[in-house]
Design a protein around this motif. Structure first.
Motif, mmCIF file in Angstrom:
data_model
loop_
_atom_site.group_PDB
_atom_site.id
_atom_site.type_symbol
_atom_site.label_atom_id
_atom_site.label_comp_id
_atom_site.label_asym_id
_atom_site.label_seq_id
_atom_site.Cartn_x
_atom_site.Cartn_y
_atom_site.Cartn_z
ATOM 1 N N LEU A 5 3.578 5.430 0.818
ATOM 2 C CA LEU A 5 2.277 4.852 1.186
ATOM 3 C C LEU A 5 1.164 5.892 1.100
ATOM 4 C CD1 LEU A 5 3.233 2.636 4.267
ATOM 5 C CD2 LEU A 5 3.082 1.961 1.868
ATOM 6 N N LYS A 8 -2.771 5.341 1.491
ATOM 7 C CA LYS A 8 -2.951 3.991 2.016
ATOM 8 C C LYS A 8 -3.377 4.074 3.483
ATOM 9 C CE LYS A 8 -1.669 1.590 -1.626
ATOM 10 N NZ LYS A 8 -1.474 2.683 -2.603
ATOM 11 N N ALA A 10 -3.355 1.780 7.028
ATOM 12 C CA ALA A 10 -2.669 0.624 7.601
ATOM 13 C C ALA A 10 -3.117 0.363 9.028
ATOM 14 C CB ALA A 10 -1.165 0.843 7.567
ATOM 15 N N ASP A 87 -6.024 -1.034 3.859
ATOM 16 C CA ASP A 87 -5.258 -1.521 2.706
ATOM 17 C C ASP A 87 -4.091 -2.406 3.129
ATOM 18 O OD1 ASP A 87 -6.650 0.202 0.709
ATOM 19 O OD2 ASP A 87 -5.697 1.810 1.854
ATOM 20 N N ILE A 88 -3.562 -2.142 4.338
ATOM 21 C CA ILE A 88 -2.346 -2.813 4.813
ATOM 22 C C ILE A 88 -2.574 -3.312 6.232
ATOM 23 C CG2 ILE A 88 0.094 -2.510 5.406
ATOM 24 C CD1 ILE A 88 0.028 -0.089 3.379
ATOM 25 N N ASN A 138 -2.337 -5.653 1.252
ATOM 26 C CA ASN A 138 -0.986 -6.126 1.565
ATOM 27 C C ASN A 138 -0.924 -6.481 3.043
ATOM 28 O OD1 ASN A 138 -0.057 -5.628 -1.040
ATOM 29 N ND2 ASN A 138 0.475 -3.514 -0.569
ATOM 30 N N ALA A 235 4.959 -3.638 2.183
ATOM 31 C CA ALA A 235 3.605 -3.091 2.201
ATOM 32 C C ALA A 235 3.342 -2.130 1.052
ATOM 33 C CB ALA A 235 3.354 -2.372 3.528
#
Length: 259
Positions: A5, A8, A10, A87-88, A138, A235
């Motif tokens: 990840l 990313k 989250a 992003d997640i 995601n 994810a």
């Protein structure tokens, strides 16, 4: 560390304990920056500090009641500002409500639906504009085997979890062409603090623990990390062609007939 990840960002709800905490820790280990959302900051602040120290990732503790849209919007805004975007999203916050239908109060019914179904929807609505703007996002919803199989005595919890799986499929299809993937995970018996508390409330906790293990084909309950690894896969871009799908994690129990 495989950096699945890397770069990313989250947001994980219910990050204060159990599955949510396991997901947040694993995501940070895999190089994600994380926002840890829970109804209180007691555990998330400690976890954020641990992540910052151990994994050198940005980690933010956010407080919000997922049933309150205005609180959710403020928390998401703070997370987006601190991390530069989301992003997640992992919707892990939830509560168990098991009642007889004729004895169920309107308040308990509404609380079950608000936390387990409306809450994830509130978070999705809040993160979607940013995701759509980047054409990337995601979302992983933590549903339950109760959304697939009906266990007597568990009403109305399965109603909310069926709804969450339906929400996953519907919105996953709705936004697929715009770079958004939405999937769900349906855990069975996972040894979270809530599960341990339920076992402790039984007349004979050890006997009930053995009974639960014996009806599982693998003869053991699941661990939060096992759900976390599935969330990690969904994810990540490894799962980029998986959308509007639910994955059951129950050791095979739902495939077996029981008396």
């Amino acid at each position: 560390m495989s950096e699945r990840l890397k770069q990313k960002r989250a947001l994980i709800t219910g990050a204060g304990s159990g599955i949510g905490s396991a997901i947040a820790t694993l995501f940070a280990r895999e190089e994600a920056d994380v926002a840890l959302l829970d109804i209180s900051s007691d555990n998330t602040e400690k976890l954020a500090a641990q992540i910052q120290t151990q994994y050198q990732r940005r980690a933010l503790a956010c407080v919000a009641d997922v049933t309150r849209p205005e609180q959710v919007q403020r928390a998401v805004g703070a997370a987006e500002q601190a991390l530069g975007g989301i992003d997640i999203l992992v919707n892990c916050a939830g509560i168990n409500v098991f009642r007889d239908a004729l004895e169920l109060s309107q308040e308990d019914w509404q609380r079950c639906m608000d936390v387990n179904l409306q809450g994830p929807y509130n978070l999705i609505r809040s993160v979607l504009p940013g995701m759509l703007g980047r054409e990337y996002g995601n979302i992983v919803n933590i549903a339950s085997v109760h959304g697939h199989k009906i266990i007597p005595g568990a009403f109305p919890y399965p109603v909310a979890k069926h709804g969450l799986i339906g929400l996953t499929r519907s919105l996953g299809v709705e936004y697929a062409s715009r770079g958004i993937r939405i999937n769900s995970i349906s855990p069975g018996l996972i040894m979270t603090p809530a599960a341990e508390a339920w076992l402790a409330s039984c007349p004979d906790p050890e006997a009930e623990r053995r009974r639960q293990q014996e009806i599982l084909p693998c003869r053991r309950a699941g661990e939060p990390d096992e759900v976390a690894y599935t969330a990690l896969f969904l994810a990540s871009d490894e799962a980029r062609f998986i959308n509007a799908t639910d994955i059951v994690i129950d050791g095979g129990r739902s495939q077996v007939y029981h008396e």
